[in-house]
Structures are given as structure tokens and as C-alpha cells.
Design an enzyme around this catalytic site. Structure first.
Site, mmCIF file in Angstrom:
data_model
loop_
_atom_site.group_PDB
_atom_site.id
_atom_site.type_symbol
_atom_site.label_atom_id
_atom_site.label_comp_id
_atom_site.label_asym_id
_atom_site.label_seq_id
_atom_site.Cartn_x
_atom_site.Cartn_y
_atom_site.Cartn_z
ATOM 1 N NE ARG A 1 -4.324 -1.368 0.210
ATOM 2 C CZ ARG A 1 -4.560 -2.467 -0.490
ATOM 3 N NH1 ARG A 1 -3.630 -2.931 -1.320
ATOM 4 N NH2 ARG A 1 -5.706 -3.119 -0.369
ATOM 5 C CD GLU B 1 -3.431 3.281 -5.090
ATOM 6 O OE1 GLU B 1 -4.538 2.702 -5.239
ATOM 7 O OE2 GLU B 1 -2.376 2.660 -4.863
ATOM 8 C CG HIS C 1 -3.565 -0.561 -6.593
ATOM 9 N ND1 HIS C 1 -3.920 0.079 -5.435
ATOM 10 C CD2 HIS C 1 -3.483 -1.885 -6.268
ATOM 11 C CE1 HIS C 1 -4.055 -0.806 -4.456
ATOM 12 N NE2 HIS C 1 -3.790 -2.017 -4.940
#
Length: 315
Positions: free
Chosen positions: A233, A262, A280
Site C-alpha cells: 500500500r 490513489e 495498482h
């Protein structure tokens, strides 16, 4: 009558179709505030969400019949675990359904960053190959013989370790405790792991404890020949510290699939040539998605049948 579930994010069309076979599906929901919850969702006993999306106490209170929060994926960091526990709400995820896919992607990022694959492709596409005074990327390090330090040796980290070993890399790791059943070198501190490693791979679960764990001290310990790869993360890395280390050449490069806010990616990162950036997608393989959906459906089926859920998360 079908049980009601609340789907907070919009899942893939196949997932929605499979859910609708057995459940009345309400959602997706725009936003994470309690006010965004439609009135008909008050009967929902299950909330389906992504681990990175915030699920707080106020939202839980807006769902008086809520008994289970099911995360579509392995992450659960967005769920207020204390609030869920206090309300008797259970939590589950997809366990290690995407671990293999993420581990494969981590190796790909490592190769791209350390062997200059992204730089080489840009060099070719920009028409620079063969231009006077312009040479392709060269003098990149082999992976074989290098030291890989893995921060977090869980389902994903352990798979990265086995794949790195197949690349003839020396494997070390830092986690909460040693894993004596595994043949890798344990380091009792993150800076110590970084000082030892040539490439530092972040595979730890996101939490308050791991927020900004990769900071100036860790990056300085990694050193000017070191690389960082993050498939965990974004919040685990201090992005300002990382940008400064890359700009000042205090580390050699980075490969990042995840970011702190994000889909925002800092312009400082975008401007750097010694960084590989992907949106991602490490867990977005066809096989991982199929397995995540299988786990979600299995957890819901077990819950509504009164059986133990397949992959509970301890609160």
C-alpha cells in the site's frame, strides 16, 4: 426472498451478476459517508467493499442490521476494526487469493527497475536508438547474486521470496517475528534490512504501525545503489522522502504499483526517469480476480448458511 447486501464500490460485471443470482444487491454507493447510504440498504446484513476504502463507525451505524464486512481482496486497512468489533460486526477478506499474482508482478517491477526495461522501451519508442551520442541503457545490475530484503513475509512476501531465490538472489526479511521454518535471513529491524539489501520490497500489510515506515532513515540505509519496490500500500512509504531520495540519487531507483492518495500520483514521481510506475494492477490478473470472487461468494454463502466463514479476519 433473497438476502440484501450492500455493495459499496462497483465491482466487475461478472462479480455483480454472480452476486445477483443469490442476493438483492444495492449499490454502488458514491462516497463513504453515512448520508450516502440509500434507505433500502438498512436491511443489509453484509457490506461488500475494498480494503482501501474507508468504512468507519458512522457508516456502520447507518446499517443497523450489519453483521459482516466482506473485503473483495486481501486488504482491510480502510475498515475501522475497533468500531466493527465494538458492534459485533465480523470482517473477512479474500485471504491470499491474489498472493501469487502480486508476487509475480513484484518480480516484474523489480526486473523493470533494476534492468532498465522501462527506460529502454522509452529510448526505443522515442527514436533514439542509433542516434549519434545516444546509447541505450547499459550497466544495469543482474538480479542473480543480489540481496533482496522483503518487508513483510506473509502470503505475498513468502511467494516473492521463493521466486527471488529462483533468480539466484539472497533473501532476507523483516517481520514482527522470525519464521524459523523458512530458509531466509531474518533482520530484527527495518533499517537493518535496508542496509543489508540491494533491493527492498514492501509486502507488509498496511496499518497505523506501518504508515510511513519507509522513511528517510530507511532510504539512506538502502543507499545509492539500492532500489525500492512497493506492491503493498502507498501509505507504507513516505512519498516526500522517497521523491527526495530519488531526486538526490540517494537511492538508485524505485518501482511502485501503489500510492498514498490513489489515483493521484505526485508529479515529482512522474517526472523521474529512475522510477517505474503502474496503476495498482498487481492483483488484477484474470486468475486473481476469479479466485477473489470465489472467496467472496464462498464467504457470503457460509455466512448466510450459518457456517464459519472461509477467511475471517481477527479484530
Amino acid at each position: 426472498m433473497k438476502p440484501t447486501i450492500l455493495m459499496m464500490p462497483r465491482l466487475a460485471a461478472e462479480a455483480i451478476a454472480r452476486l445477483k443470482q443469490s442476493y438483492t444487491v444495492i449499490g454502488p454507493v458514491d462516497g463513504d459517508a453515512a448520508a450516502a447510504i440509500p434507505a433500502e440498504a438498512r436491511d443489509a446484513r453484509v457490506l461488500v467493499t475494498y480494503g482501501g476504502r474507508r468504512t468507519g463507525a458512522e457508516l456502520m451505524d447507518a446499517l443497523p442490521k450489519l453483521e459482516l464486512i466482506a473485503c473483495y481482496g486481501s486488504g482491510v486497512e480502510g475498515v475501522d476494526a475497533a468500531a466493527a468489533k465494538a458492534r459485533g460486526i465480523r470482517l473477512c477478506n479474500a485471504a491470499d487469493a491474489n498472493a501469487r499474482s502480486v508476487a509475480e508482478f513484484a518480480m516484474g517491477l523489480m526486473l523493470c527497475a533494476m534492468r532498465g526495461i522501462g527506460q529502454g522501451e522509452r529510448f526505443l519508442r522515442d527514436g533514439l536508438w542509433g542516434k549519434p551520442g545516444r546509447d541505450p541503457v547499459a550497466n544495469t545490475p543482474d538480479l542473480a547474486g543480489r540481496k533482496i530484503g522483503i518487508y513483510g513475509l506473509g502470503a505475498i512476501g513468502s511467494r516473492i521470496a521463493s521466486r527471488a531465490a529462483a533468480f539466484e538472489m539472497e533473501v532476507g526479511y523483516h517481520s514482527r517475528s522470525p519464521k524459523p521454518d523458512l530458509p531466509y535471513r531474518f533482520h530484527d529491524s527495518l533499517p537493518g534490512l535496508a542496509a543489508w539489501a540491494d533491493v527492498l520490497v514492501v509486502a507488509v500489510r498496511a496499518s497505523a504501525e506501518t504508515r510511513n515506515a519507509i522513511d528517510d532513515a530507511v532510504l539512506n540505509a538502502l543507499g545509492p545503489a539500492g532500489y525500492v519496490v512497493n506492491i503493498a500500500r502507498g501509505l507504507v512509504i513516505d512519498e516526500d522522502a522517497l521523491c527526495a531520495a530519488l531526486e538526490q540519487k540517494r537511492i538508485a531507483g524505485a518501482a511502485l504499483d501503489v500510492f498514498a492518495a490513489e489515483p493521484h500520483v505526485p508529479e515529482r514521481l512522474r517526472a523521474l526517469d529512475n522510477v517505474v510506475l503502474t496503476p495498482h494492477i498487481a492483483a488484477s490478473s484474470q486468475d486473481a480476480k476469479k479466485e477473489q470472487l470465489r472467496m467472496l461468494l464462498g464467504n457470503l454463502e457460509a455466512f448466510f448458511a450459518g457456517r464459519p466463514i472461509l477467511s475471517p479476519v481477527t479484530l
